[in-house]
Design an enzyme around this catalytic site. Sequence first.
Site, PDB file in Angstrom:
ATOM      1  N   CYS A 120      45.124  41.555  40.336  1.00  0.00           N
ATOM      2  CA  CYS A 120      43.670  41.219  40.450  1.00  0.00           C
ATOM      3  C   CYS A 120      43.680  39.905  40.784  1.00  0.00           C
ATOM      4  O   CYS A 120      44.378  38.939  40.737  1.00  0.00           O
ATOM      5  CB  CYS A 120      43.241  41.531  38.990  1.00  0.00           C
ATOM      6  SG  CYS A 120      43.365  40.028  37.970  1.00  0.00           S
TER       7      CYS A 120
ATOM      8  N   CYS B  22      45.839  40.746  31.570  1.00  0.00           N
ATOM      9  CA  CYS B  22      46.648  41.484  32.449  1.00  0.00           C
ATOM     10  C   CYS B  22      48.050  40.798  32.144  1.00  0.00           C
ATOM     11  O   CYS B  22      48.331  40.083  31.542  1.00  0.00           O
ATOM     12  CB  CYS B  22      46.319  40.790  33.906  1.00  0.00           C
ATOM     13  SG  CYS B  22      44.848  41.524  34.403  1.00  0.00           S
TER      14      CYS B  22
ATOM     15  N   CYS C 214      44.324  37.062  38.273  1.00  0.00           N
ATOM     16  CA  CYS C 214      45.777  36.727  38.030  1.00  0.00           C
ATOM     17  C   CYS C 214      46.328  36.063  39.357  1.00  0.00           C
ATOM     18  O   CYS C 214      47.185  34.961  39.242  1.00  0.00           O
ATOM     19  CB  CYS C 214      46.513  38.139  37.818  1.00  0.00           C
ATOM     20  SG  CYS C 214      46.520  38.854  36.382  1.00  0.00           S
TER      21      CYS C 214
ATOM     22  N   GLU D 242      45.554  45.664  26.038  1.00  0.00           N
ATOM     23  CA  GLU D 242      43.971  46.001  26.228  1.00  0.00           C
ATOM     24  C   GLU D 242      43.247  45.684  24.855  1.00  0.00           C
ATOM     25  O   GLU D 242      43.766  45.528  23.765  1.00  0.00           O
ATOM     26  CB  GLU D 242      43.748  47.218  26.654  1.00  0.00           C
ATOM     27  CG  GLU D 242      44.171  47.382  27.987  1.00  0.00           C
ATOM     28  CD  GLU D 242      43.843  48.805  28.817  1.00  0.00           C
ATOM     29  OE1 GLU D 242      43.686  49.780  28.000  1.00  0.00           O
ATOM     30  OE2 GLU D 242      44.095  48.837  29.992  1.00  0.00           O
TER      31      GLU D 242
ATOM     32  N   GLU E 132      50.473  39.967  34.301  1.00  0.00           N
ATOM     33  CA  GLU E 132      50.834  39.003  35.071  1.00  0.00           C
ATOM     34  C   GLU E 132      50.718  37.562  34.217  1.00  0.00           C
ATOM     35  O   GLU E 132      51.458  36.762  34.201  1.00  0.00           O
ATOM     36  CB  GLU E 132      50.220  38.750  36.514  1.00  0.00           C
ATOM     37  CG  GLU E 132      50.655  40.147  37.338  1.00  0.00           C
ATOM     38  CD  GLU E 132      49.514  41.105  37.259  1.00  0.00           C
ATOM     39  OE1 GLU E 132      49.028  41.488  36.132  1.00  0.00           O
ATOM     40  OE2 GLU E 132      49.177  41.757  38.310  1.00  0.00           O
TER      41      GLU E 132
ATOM     42  N   ASN F 276      50.134  44.329  30.248  1.00  0.00           N
ATOM     43  CA  ASN F 276      48.523  44.291  29.720  1.00  0.00           C
ATOM     44  C   ASN F 276      48.573  44.766  28.415  1.00  0.00           C
ATOM     45  O   ASN F 276      49.089  45.583  27.760  1.00  0.00           O
ATOM     46  CB  ASN F 276      47.744  45.184  30.929  1.00  0.00           C
ATOM     47  CG  ASN F 276      48.332  46.472  31.174  1.00  0.00           C
ATOM     48  OD1 ASN F 276      49.451  46.949  31.007  1.00  0.00           O
ATOM     49  ND2 ASN F 276      47.335  47.366  31.650  1.00  0.00           N
TER      50      ASN F 276
HETATM   51  N1  THU Z   1      45.805  44.894  34.891  1.00  0.00           N
HETATM   52  C1  THU Z   1      47.015  44.187  34.897  1.00  0.00           C
HETATM   53  O1  THU Z   1      47.467  44.146  34.121  1.00  0.00           O
HETATM   54  N2  THU Z   1      47.200  43.386  36.190  1.00  0.00           N
HETATM   55  C2  THU Z   1      46.531  43.302  37.185  1.00  0.00           C
HETATM   56  O2  THU Z   1      46.688  42.615  37.953  1.00  0.00           O
HETATM   57  C3  THU Z   1      45.324  44.395  37.335  1.00  0.00           C
HETATM   58  C4  THU Z   1      44.882  45.030  36.207  1.00  0.00           C
HETATM   59  C5  THU Z   1      45.394  45.679  33.925  1.00  0.00           C
HETATM   60  C6  THU Z   1      44.148  45.278  33.212  1.00  0.00           C
HETATM   61  C7  THU Z   1      43.897  46.789  32.600  1.00  0.00           C
HETATM   62  O3  THU Z   1      44.610  46.828  31.337  1.00  0.00           O
HETATM   63  C8  THU Z   1      44.470  48.043  33.277  1.00  0.00           C
HETATM   64  O4  THU Z   1      45.336  47.058  34.317  1.00  0.00           O
HETATM   65  C9  THU Z   1      43.167  48.453  34.259  1.00  0.00           C
HETATM   66  O5  THU Z   1      42.485  47.474  34.944  1.00  0.00           O
END
Ligand code: THU
Length: 139
Positions: A89, A58, A92, A49, A60, A47
Site C-alpha cells: 500500500c 500492515c 508502506c 487487524e 511490511e 498484518n
Molecule cells: N495489508 C498489508 O498488510 N500490507 C499492504 O501493503 C496492503 C494491505 C493488509 C492490511 C489489512 O489487514 C489487509 O491487508 C487488507 O487490506
Amino acid sequence: MTLTQQEKQALIDLANTARQRAYVPYSKYPVGAVLRTKTGRLYTGVNVENAAYPQTMCAERVAIFKAVSEGEKEFEVITVVTDNGGSPCGGCRQVMAEFGLDTIVILADGTGKLIKETTVKELLPDAFTPDHLSTQGNE
Ligand code: THU
C-alpha cells in the site's frame, strides 16, 4: 546487490510461513513480510487487524518497525507474500522510502511463486524523503 534464486525462494518461504500468524479476522487477507538488513538479520512481519479498523497495521510496517526498534536501519530486501501477489500500500511504500529507495522489493503469491521483483524507487517515484527536510535547515 544480486540475490540468487535460492535466496529469493528462502525469503518468500519465510514470509509465507510468517503469514500464517497474520491476525486478519476482518479482511481474511493475510500478509507476511520478511525484511533482510545489510547486516544479514531477518525481521518478519504480519498484518495485525483491529475491531476499530483503522488501527490495523500492515505486515511490511511491522517488519520495518521491528528492525528499526532493534537498531537496524539499512535494508537490502523486503519480501511480501499475499494470497494473490498483491502490492504494498502507499503508506508502506512511504515508510520503505524513509530507509532507502534502493531496497529491493519481492512480491510473491500464496503458492510461493515470485510475482514481481522491483525496488522502492520504482514503487514510489519522486518520493518525499528525509533529504527534503535536511535541505530546509530542519536537521
Ligand atoms: N495489508 C498489508 O498488510 N500490507 C499492504 O501493503 C496492503 C494491505 C493488509 C492490511 C489489512 O489487514 C489487509 O491487508 C487488507 O487490506
